[in-house]
Design a protein around this motif. Sequence first.
Motif, mmCIF file in Angstrom:
data_model
loop_
_atom_site.group_PDB
_atom_site.id
_atom_site.type_symbol
_atom_site.label_atom_id
_atom_site.label_comp_id
_atom_site.label_asym_id
_atom_site.label_seq_id
_atom_site.Cartn_x
_atom_site.Cartn_y
_atom_site.Cartn_z
ATOM 1 N N GLY A 25 -6.258 -8.181 4.441
ATOM 2 C CA GLY A 25 -7.497 -8.193 5.134
ATOM 3 C C GLY A 25 -7.073 -7.235 6.097
ATOM 4 O O GLY A 25 -7.563 -6.669 7.268
ATOM 5 N N ARG A 26 -5.602 -6.778 6.145
ATOM 6 C CA ARG A 26 -5.531 -5.363 7.001
ATOM 7 C C ARG A 26 -3.785 -4.767 6.070
ATOM 8 O O ARG A 26 -2.949 -5.018 5.932
ATOM 9 C CB ARG A 26 -4.701 -6.442 8.723
ATOM 10 N N ARG A 27 -4.224 -3.165 6.545
ATOM 11 C CA ARG A 27 -3.307 -2.192 6.212
ATOM 12 C C ARG A 27 -2.061 -2.610 6.370
ATOM 13 O O ARG A 27 -1.950 -2.950 7.567
ATOM 14 C CB ARG A 27 -3.954 -1.329 5.626
ATOM 15 N N PRO A 28 -1.069 -2.249 5.341
ATOM 16 C CA PRO A 28 -0.066 -2.589 6.021
ATOM 17 C C PRO A 28 0.788 -1.109 6.754
ATOM 18 O O PRO A 28 0.107 0.395 6.739
ATOM 19 C CB PRO A 28 0.918 -2.828 5.764
ATOM 20 N N ASP A 29 1.900 -1.248 8.135
ATOM 21 C CA ASP A 29 2.221 -0.101 8.953
ATOM 22 C C ASP A 29 2.832 1.162 7.639
ATOM 23 O O ASP A 29 3.688 0.518 6.450
ATOM 24 C CB ASP A 29 2.835 -0.262 9.923
ATOM 25 N N GLY A 30 2.744 2.413 7.977
ATOM 26 C CA GLY A 30 4.478 3.109 7.603
ATOM 27 C C GLY A 30 3.463 4.074 5.922
ATOM 28 O O GLY A 30 1.964 3.810 5.739
ATOM 29 N N PRO A 31 3.709 5.023 5.311
ATOM 30 C CA PRO A 31 3.210 5.547 4.286
ATOM 31 C C PRO A 31 2.894 4.696 3.617
ATOM 32 O O PRO A 31 3.099 3.827 2.971
ATOM 33 C CB PRO A 31 4.537 6.748 4.227
ATOM 34 N N GLY A 32 2.017 5.653 2.559
ATOM 35 C CA GLY A 32 1.350 5.324 1.342
ATOM 36 C C GLY A 32 -0.088 4.716 1.444
ATOM 37 O O GLY A 32 -0.557 4.407 2.720
ATOM 38 N N TRP A 33 -1.266 4.250 0.045
ATOM 39 C CA TRP A 33 -2.439 4.184 0.665
ATOM 40 C C TRP A 33 -2.557 2.166 -0.315
ATOM 41 O O TRP A 33 -3.033 2.298 -0.864
ATOM 42 C CB TRP A 33 -2.788 4.357 -0.773
ATOM 43 N N PHE A 34 -1.504 1.565 0.748
ATOM 44 C CA PHE A 34 -1.140 0.006 0.231
ATOM 45 C C PHE A 34 -2.303 -0.775 0.484
ATOM 46 O O PHE A 34 -2.970 -0.554 2.132
ATOM 47 C CB PHE A 34 -0.017 -0.663 1.028
ATOM 48 N N TYR A 35 -2.965 -2.294 0.229
ATOM 49 C CA TYR A 35 -3.857 -2.830 1.050
ATOM 50 C C TYR A 35 -2.915 -4.051 -0.164
ATOM 51 O O TYR A 35 -3.062 -4.099 -1.119
ATOM 52 C CB TYR A 35 -5.184 -2.503 0.257
ATOM 53 N N PRO A 36 -3.125 -5.140 0.931
ATOM 54 C CA PRO A 36 -2.840 -6.442 0.907
ATOM 55 C C PRO A 36 -3.543 -7.360 -0.370
ATOM 56 O O PRO A 36 -4.288 -6.889 -0.454
ATOM 57 C CB PRO A 36 -2.459 -7.467 1.713
ATOM 58 N N PRO A 37 -3.058 -7.834 -1.177
ATOM 59 C CA PRO A 37 -4.194 -8.657 -1.907
ATOM 60 C C PRO A 37 -4.369 -9.942 -0.577
ATOM 61 O O PRO A 37 -4.679 -10.304 0.084
ATOM 62 C CB PRO A 37 -3.198 -9.553 -2.225
ATOM 63 N N THR A 38 -5.713 -9.792 -0.923
ATOM 64 C CA THR A 38 -7.399 -10.505 0.502
ATOM 65 C C THR A 38 -7.901 -11.135 -0.352
ATOM 66 O O THR A 38 -8.367 -11.044 -1.290
ATOM 67 C CB THR A 38 -7.584 -8.856 0.834
ATOM 68 N N VAL A 39 -8.034 -13.219 0.233
ATOM 69 C CA VAL A 39 -8.693 -13.363 -0.241
ATOM 70 C C VAL A 39 -9.862 -13.764 0.774
ATOM 71 O O VAL A 39 -10.033 -13.477 2.182
ATOM 72 C CB VAL A 39 -8.261 -14.819 -0.855
ATOM 73 N N ILE A 40 -11.376 -13.412 0.544
ATOM 74 C CA ILE A 40 -12.114 -13.565 1.953
ATOM 75 C C ILE A 40 -13.604 -15.202 1.037
ATOM 76 O O ILE A 40 -13.745 -14.914 0.419
ATOM 77 C CB ILE A 40 -13.176 -12.381 1.261
ATOM 78 N N THR A 41 -13.446 -16.170 2.076
ATOM 79 C CA THR A 41 -15.111 -16.637 2.278
ATOM 80 C C THR A 41 -15.776 -16.305 2.782
ATOM 81 O O THR A 41 -16.564 -15.676 4.098
ATOM 82 C CB THR A 41 -14.764 -18.248 2.188
ATOM 83 N N GLY A 42 -17.197 -17.622 2.525
ATOM 84 C CA GLY A 42 -18.150 -17.478 4.002
ATOM 85 C C GLY A 42 -19.079 -15.944 3.515
ATOM 86 O O GLY A 42 -19.571 -15.316 4.551
ATOM 87 N N ILE A 43 -19.228 -15.828 2.364
ATOM 88 C CA ILE A 43 -19.944 -14.485 2.048
ATOM 89 C C ILE A 43 -21.567 -14.972 1.950
ATOM 90 O O ILE A 43 -21.921 -15.633 1.451
ATOM 91 C CB ILE A 43 -19.935 -13.976 0.525
ATOM 92 N N THR A 44 -21.890 -13.722 2.614
ATOM 93 C CA THR A 44 -23.194 -14.152 2.832
ATOM 94 C C THR A 44 -24.376 -12.808 1.835
ATOM 95 O O THR A 44 -23.434 -11.783 2.002
ATOM 96 C CB THR A 44 -24.447 -13.795 4.360
ATOM 97 N N ARG A 45 -25.550 -13.304 1.625
ATOM 98 C CA ARG A 45 -26.524 -12.648 0.587
ATOM 99 C C ARG A 45 -26.436 -10.529 1.585
ATOM 100 O O ARG A 45 -26.845 -9.302 1.276
ATOM 101 C CB ARG A 45 -27.159 -12.608 0.067
#
Length: 458
Positions: free
Chosen positions: A335-355
């Motif tokens: 859920g949060r991008r790491p510091d540093g160069p490049g366009w990395f984004y961590p594997p993220t899992v979300i629950t409680g999704i509403t319409r």
Amino acid sequence: MAIATINPATGTTVRTFPELSEAEVEQKIGFAHDTWLTYRGTGFGERAELMRACADLFEKEADATARLMTTEMGKTLASARAEALKCARGMRYYADHAAEFLADEPLADPSAVGAKRALGRYQPLGVVLAVMPWNFPMWQVMRFAAPALMAGDVGLLKHASNVPQCALYLEDVFRRAGFPEGCFQTLLISSRQVEAILRDPRVVAATLTGSEPAGRSVAAICGDEVKHTVLELGGSDPFVVMPSADLDRAVETAVDGRVQNNGQSCIAAKRFIVHADIYDAFTERFVARMRGLRVGDPFDPSTDVGPLATEQGRADVEELVDDAVAAGATVLCGGRRPDGPGWFYPPTVITGITRDMRIFAEEAFGPVASVYRAADIEEALEIANATGFGLGSNAWTDDEAEQERFSSDLEAGQVFINGKTISYPELPFGGVKRSGYGRELSAHGIREFCNLKTVWVG
């Protein structure tokens, strides 16, 4: 967007390319049309020999081609090499089967239509424009190019602006395999130049894999010109898990399906819909596996997830996650991008999704998984189908009645039961609803850009 190779792992520009001028584009269209006038007369045997030679080059050069893909769009080196080899497999498939797929179809009883002989005959249409995306920069193109060239059509490629070297390689490899130079040409152009090409009378059809807005634009122009199109657009594929499923295999496949290609695949599982009886067990294992993935340099063999391909792509994923969190969703990992160069984004899992959250309706094109709880099969199907997309789908159950129900009632172009959604040359590929229309691959794919001509002989 500039036509350039920008390494997504560092954000640095490696190489830039000038756009073709209108005069240069005009020259290439003319060359393609003139080539088609002679190439359409070649036989399947000659085309197959050329296609197999191209497959040989892909296999021989797989390591170098993989490095090119990884440099331009950030997929792991192992997945890039697998993509190159998959291209070779697709080429060999159509080399072996094109004559069979496009054989004349005689009417069993021509006297029923008052004829001595009556049949359907497949003939190539001509010059086809392919507008292709960056996420599978070789395979997406090849699943159009291999059947089209085997059918006797010729291709013009407008590739994504961030994979120009992949685009140029594709033109070069067909030429080196022995195809006439005008059979397959790369156009290094911007999106604003596409409309003029589509309206050129020598360009008879188009195929696009990409975003929904791009698909709407191409379809509207070709509709105005009365030209055939095939569209493969976005997907927000459901992955349904029922109590009878093999939970360990389901979790393993769920993780692999979500983060394949760094989460940037139209047919990647994105919405995980789990029966209430096994929801807690599935989610606990799923989150643990997602959290344990290694994010890093895509050239490092130990890396599981590389960077997103573009800076804007990462921003789009972040916006979806941030919108969901602001509206009350819970982030279980990432859920949060790491510091540093490049366009990395961590594997993220979300629950409680509403319409009312954007992520419920929009495609998350990155390693972000939404997990939903379903009370029974009816609710699972309702959640699965509550999207404008309909590309691929997954269901995990050992109950035969449930397997049949999912096969019948999931609104998608493809349903995979107890396995990962994958494109195979042998199976038709495409979607319904806002995921597009038409089919690639299999016999259906090679027939898309043919004229099925009725021949009646009295």
